[in-house]
Enzyme design. Sequence first.
Site, mmCIF file in Angstrom:
data_model
loop_
_atom_site.group_PDB
_atom_site.id
_atom_site.type_symbol
_atom_site.label_atom_id
_atom_site.label_comp_id
_atom_site.label_asym_id
_atom_site.label_seq_id
_atom_site.Cartn_x
_atom_site.Cartn_y
_atom_site.Cartn_z
ATOM 1 N N LYS A 22 12.237 2.758 -24.873
ATOM 2 C CA LYS A 22 11.808 1.362 -25.039
ATOM 3 C C LYS A 22 12.665 0.438 -24.189
ATOM 4 C CE LYS A 22 13.286 -1.329 -28.637
ATOM 5 N NZ LYS A 22 13.795 -2.615 -28.127
ATOM 6 N N ASN A 23 13.968 0.640 -24.228
ATOM 7 C CA ASN A 23 14.866 -0.307 -23.562
ATOM 8 C C ASN A 23 14.875 -0.177 -22.039
ATOM 9 O OD1 ASN A 23 15.472 -1.424 -25.977
ATOM 10 N ND2 ASN A 23 17.585 -0.696 -26.086
ATOM 11 N N ARG A 102 13.184 -10.592 -28.103
ATOM 12 C CA ARG A 102 14.289 -11.161 -27.355
ATOM 13 C C ARG A 102 14.253 -10.811 -25.860
ATOM 14 N NH1 ARG A 102 19.447 -13.054 -27.390
ATOM 15 N NH2 ARG A 102 20.584 -12.071 -25.706
ATOM 16 N N CYS A 126 15.503 -9.220 -33.064
ATOM 17 C CA CYS A 126 16.065 -8.686 -34.305
ATOM 18 C C CYS A 126 17.112 -9.645 -34.857
ATOM 19 C CB CYS A 126 16.764 -7.354 -34.041
ATOM 20 S SG CYS A 126 15.669 -5.954 -33.937
ATOM 21 N N ARG A 131 23.305 -13.649 -30.830
ATOM 22 C CA ARG A 131 22.732 -13.193 -29.575
ATOM 23 C C ARG A 131 22.407 -14.314 -28.596
ATOM 24 N NH1 ARG A 131 18.828 -8.148 -30.753
ATOM 25 N NH2 ARG A 131 19.609 -7.470 -28.756
ATOM 26 N N ASP A 316 23.111 0.759 -31.220
ATOM 27 C CA ASP A 316 21.747 1.042 -31.691
ATOM 28 C C ASP A 316 21.654 2.330 -32.517
ATOM 29 O OD1 ASP A 316 20.813 -1.261 -30.554
ATOM 30 O OD2 ASP A 316 19.802 -0.294 -28.864
ATOM 31 N N ARG A 408 7.939 -1.317 -33.716
ATOM 32 C CA ARG A 408 8.407 -1.945 -32.476
ATOM 33 C C ARG A 408 9.115 -0.929 -31.588
ATOM 34 N NH1 ARG A 408 12.538 -6.004 -33.294
ATOM 35 N NH2 ARG A 408 12.581 -5.560 -31.099
HETATM 36 C C1 UD1 Z 1 20.350 -4.609 -25.312
HETATM 37 C C2 UD1 Z 1 19.384 -3.702 -26.014
HETATM 38 C C3 UD1 Z 1 19.751 -3.565 -27.483
HETATM 39 C C4 UD1 Z 1 21.198 -3.102 -27.613
HETATM 40 C C5 UD1 Z 1 22.123 -3.990 -26.785
HETATM 41 C C6 UD1 Z 1 23.555 -3.466 -26.741
HETATM 42 C C7 UD1 Z 1 17.278 -3.931 -24.849
HETATM 43 C C8 UD1 Z 1 15.863 -4.418 -24.869
HETATM 44 N N1 UD1 Z 1 18.026 -4.237 -25.899
HETATM 45 O O1 UD1 Z 1 20.269 -5.892 -25.927
HETATM 46 O O2 UD1 Z 1 18.877 -2.605 -28.085
HETATM 47 O O3 UD1 Z 1 21.589 -3.160 -28.965
HETATM 48 O O4 UD1 Z 1 21.659 -4.084 -25.427
HETATM 49 O O5 UD1 Z 1 23.583 -2.178 -26.233
HETATM 50 O O6 UD1 Z 1 17.690 -3.261 -23.925
HETATM 51 N N2 UD1 Z 1 26.034 -11.760 -25.295
HETATM 52 C C9 UD1 Z 1 26.544 -13.020 -25.121
HETATM 53 N N3 UD1 Z 1 25.913 -13.851 -24.233
HETATM 54 C C10 UD1 Z 1 24.824 -13.467 -23.524
HETATM 55 C C11 UD1 Z 1 24.313 -12.153 -23.704
HETATM 56 C C12 UD1 Z 1 24.948 -11.321 -24.597
HETATM 57 O O7 UD1 Z 1 27.515 -13.405 -25.746
HETATM 58 O O8 UD1 Z 1 24.306 -14.268 -22.743
HETATM 59 C C13 UD1 Z 1 26.686 -10.848 -26.256
HETATM 60 C C14 UD1 Z 1 25.766 -10.442 -27.403
HETATM 61 O O9 UD1 Z 1 25.759 -11.408 -28.418
HETATM 62 C C15 UD1 Z 1 26.419 -9.153 -27.823
HETATM 63 C C16 UD1 Z 1 26.912 -8.551 -26.511
HETATM 64 O O10 UD1 Z 1 26.994 -9.643 -25.597
HETATM 65 O O11 UD1 Z 1 27.517 -9.417 -28.650
HETATM 66 C C17 UD1 Z 1 26.044 -7.472 -25.912
HETATM 67 O O12 UD1 Z 1 24.715 -7.948 -25.829
HETATM 68 P P1 UD1 Z 1 23.696 -7.408 -24.721
HETATM 69 O O13 UD1 Z 1 24.266 -6.172 -24.117
HETATM 70 O O14 UD1 Z 1 23.344 -8.522 -23.822
HETATM 71 O O15 UD1 Z 1 22.431 -7.024 -25.598
HETATM 72 P P2 UD1 Z 1 20.906 -7.156 -25.213
HETATM 73 O O16 UD1 Z 1 20.733 -7.025 -23.745
HETATM 74 O O17 UD1 Z 1 20.333 -8.342 -25.895
#
Ligand code: UD1
Length: 429
Positions: A22-23, A102, A126, A131, A316, A408
């Site tokens: 999915k990711n 998201r 989620c 986030r 995850d 999902r």
């Molecule tokens: C992706 C994955 C999700 C997984 C996560 C971490 C997809 C669709 N989703 O989510 O399943 O749990 O990676 O492996 O691929 N952060 C900030 N600012 C930002 C962006 C992120 O502070 O602008 C923080 C987040 O709150 C979190 C950390 O960085 O604490 C990691 O988040 P991130 O790796 O960006 O997660 P996603 O890409 O949303």
Amino acid sequence: MDRIRIVGGQRLNGTIPISGAKNATLPLMIASLLTEGTLILDNVPRLADVIQLQRILGNHGVDVMIAGKRPGDDPNQGRTIHISAKHVVDTTAPYDLVSKMRASFWVVAPLLARMGEAKVSMPGGCAIGTRPVDLLILALENLGAEIEIESGYVIARAPKGLRGGEIVFPKVTVGGTHTAIMAASLANGTTVIENAAREPEIGDVADCLNKMGAKISGAGTSRIVIEGVSKLHGARHSVLPDRIETGTYAMAVAMTGGDVLLQHARPELLQAALDVVGQAGATITSTNEGVRVARNGAGLAPVEVTTAPFPGFPTDLQAQLMALMTRAEGTSRITETIFENRFMHVQELARLGARIQLDGETATIEGVDRLKGAPVMATDLRASVSLVIAALAAEGETMVNRVYHLDRGFERLEEKLVRCGAVIERISA
Ligand code: UD1
């Protein structure tokens, strides 16, 4: 709303085909916005998130054609989709669409890079913490975008196109890295990303972009270099197997006992998680066909695990591991470092008889001799499947409510488990 009924106590034996990730599928579909050409993706899982993203892309004028099944096709094979963003008709992604998923926020990058502008609602997704998207915005600004935030929308402009730049992420972010790579692919000049996420899905998307004509090197390491090109073209790419689905079923088998081949799984995509399942007492074997997980009569050993960006133990799989540890012989500790508030499964696992104490970002799990079935509520994607794992080993019946979260991210979950001997059924509302 559909529910899932599980009667626990059966061992799992047989074969579970692992679907496309999915990711990886979601950013790959989004990357189609970078080109007028047609992107053909193979091994696409059937998931509610894929359908939702299809709607979101449709709003921008993207055609998504999903090939139907023909008689004789292997039902275990993922689908092939053809995506064409020949005419982008709208650069706005509205709240009612983006708030449901998201990752759809990531459309901001290809829209901005190709069309020079994008207006995208701040995301939902989620409920596992705040986030934010500040790092995604930082990345785009470093490539010359002008960004404003207005009435819940991120408005990004680069009328003369993006230019290459240096992006140093203060924190590892998967979404930040995906968006930076997509935007930089069409920027003028060279971009260097430092402290990039190393998740395998980043490498998969970079591979696909390179097939489309991008010049990306270093994906899979923490330093990625992208030489911008003026245009990308269509390509064909097969989505890599889902490491989170693989880890989830590995933990399910460790929980119930039995012997299951996780077909198409690639162990190097989740070595840290497989090591933990091995420490807990399962036997893990890599084969030509995938990964075999087995556990016979012996009890489960407790573990100490801290989630971390790849190649560490994935957040995850945190909820699933916690479900497994509810039955360990001793006390386990799981620390969540990626998302605050990703412990919503704790109170639901407690309804099945688990003993878990939370202290800040650490959960202490005291293994119990038995779990007992109960009605539970799924709260987010990975939390939902942790309840399924616990229920498979609980005495009696568990009813998992609000299963749309499962749909999902897990393709044909009940079917895959039933084939291995589980007693599990969907009750449609
Ligand atoms: C992706 C994955 C999700 C997984 C996560 C971490 C997809 C669709 N989703 O989510 O399943 O749990 O990676 O492996 O691929 N952060 C900030 N600012 C930002 C962006 C992120 O502070 O602008 C923080 C987040 O709150 C979190 C950390 O960085 O604490 C990691 O988040 P991130 O790796 O960006 O997660 P996603 O890409 O949303």
